[in-house]
Design an enzyme around this catalytic site. Structure first.
Site, PDB file in Angstrom:
ATOM      1  N   TYR A   1      -1.256  -0.345  10.380  1.00  0.00           N
ATOM      2  CA  TYR A   1      -1.353  -0.728   8.969  1.00  0.00           C
ATOM      3  C   TYR A   1      -0.153  -0.216   8.176  1.00  0.00           C
ATOM      4  O   TYR A   1       0.468  -0.970   7.413  1.00  0.00           O
ATOM      5  CB  TYR A   1      -2.655  -0.170   8.396  1.00  0.00           C
ATOM      6  CG  TYR A   1      -2.915  -0.522   6.953  1.00  0.00           C
ATOM      7  CD1 TYR A   1      -3.462  -1.756   6.619  1.00  0.00           C
ATOM      8  CD2 TYR A   1      -2.637   0.382   5.936  1.00  0.00           C
ATOM      9  CE1 TYR A   1      -3.722  -2.073   5.287  1.00  0.00           C
ATOM     10  CE2 TYR A   1      -2.894   0.072   4.611  1.00  0.00           C
ATOM     11  CZ  TYR A   1      -3.434  -1.156   4.291  1.00  0.00           C
ATOM     12  OH  TYR A   1      -3.691  -1.461   2.967  1.00  0.00           O
TER      13      TYR A   1
ATOM     14  N   SER B   1       0.854  -1.186   0.000  1.00  0.00           N
ATOM     15  CA  SER B   1       0.000   0.000   0.000  1.00  0.00           C
ATOM     16  C   SER B   1       0.889   1.235   0.000  1.00  0.00           C
ATOM     17  O   SER B   1       2.016   1.206   0.512  1.00  0.00           O
ATOM     18  CB  SER B   1      -0.893   0.027   1.242  1.00  0.00           C
ATOM     19  OG  SER B   1      -1.519   1.292   1.407  1.00  0.00           O
TER      20      SER B   1
END
Length: 262
Positions: free
Chosen positions: A162, A149
């Site tokens: 995350y 990501s």
């Protein structure tokens, strides 16, 4: 390898390619499965929920297998790998797309939440790679795609666990490439921006350059065809985030606060 040569072996013809997608029950994984099946690939779908996988499989053409598993259990990777080899004889590409996300500020951290996220997003990918490296090195060919990501590029509010997990995946993919490219195994790092999935639906802020899962899958296929090491999209967004990393920390922190309002 010449300076302008692709870093990985380009994948353009998907007919008969054996592809295992871990994290295929929704979002990018499901869209990629549909796109690959439409191009003639043999697709194996893995995730925890059999019902969701069967729904994705029903939308795919051609050879499709449903192989439920839990990405936090290393033995599940080995079990499904052996089932696929028994059925297909080989694997050509494994896509590690399983992931979880929970928006968190620093004050909301707990050991249980930290481990719950990293067990899937980081350790699960490492376990899966560990199960596939011996196979690909023995074959002398094949590819792995690690879905990270842009949250791994730099610190962002609410990505308290995350983001660091995805940053570790970037480093992991780079290290894998150094070891595996010389023996003919391709390593792709996929760095999406915001994609409309059940995970990003948790966000309570405007997501710039939001993409559909189908558009994300097409961007991945284009990156595979070019043989890119890093496949990042949408570029109008990801390139800006890459440039922000060159700013001095003082300016980076101030700009991120201003852009996010957090």
């Amino acid at each position: 390898m010449g300076i302008f040569q692709p870093l990985n072996t380009p994948i353009r013809d998907w007919q008969g390619q054996r592809v295992w997608i871990v994290g295929a029950s929704s979002g990018i994984g499901a869209a990629l499965a549909r796109a690959l099946a439409a191009r003639g690939a043999w697709v194996a779908l893995s995730a925890r929920r059999r019902e969701a996988l069967e729904e994705v499989a029903s939308a795919c053409k051609g050879e499709t297998r449903v192989e439920p598993m839990d990405a936090t259990r290393p033995e599940d990777f080995e079990r499904v790998r052996e089932r696929l080899l028994a059925a297909w004889g080989r694997l050509d590409l494994v896509v590690f797309n399983a992931g979880t996300y929970q928006p968190l500020r620093a004050a909301e951290l707990t050991p249980a939440v930290v481990r719950g996220i990293l067990d899937t997003n980081l350790l699960g990918v490492m376990d899966g790679v560990a199960a596939c490296v011996p196979l690909f090195t023995r074959q002398g060919r094949g590819a792995m795609a690690l879905v990270g990501s842009v949250a791994g590029y730099g610190g962002l509010p609410k990505a308290t666990v995350y983001g660091p997990g995805k940053a570790a995946l970037i480093n992991f993919a780079e290290t894998l490439y150094l070891d595996l490219a010389p023996v003919g195994v391709s390593v792709f790092l996929v760095s999406p921006g915001f994609v409309a999935t059940p995970l990003t639906a948790q966000n309570d802020f405007a997501m710039p350059a939001l993409m559909s899962p189908d558009a994300a899958a097409e961007a991945m296929l284009a990156g595979f065809a070019r043989g890119d090491f890093e496949i990042h999209f949408p570029r109008r967004f990801t390139l800006v985030l890459k440039l922000l990393r060159f700013l001095p920390r003082r300016f980076y922190f101030a700009l991120i606060h201003r852009l996010t309002g957090l």
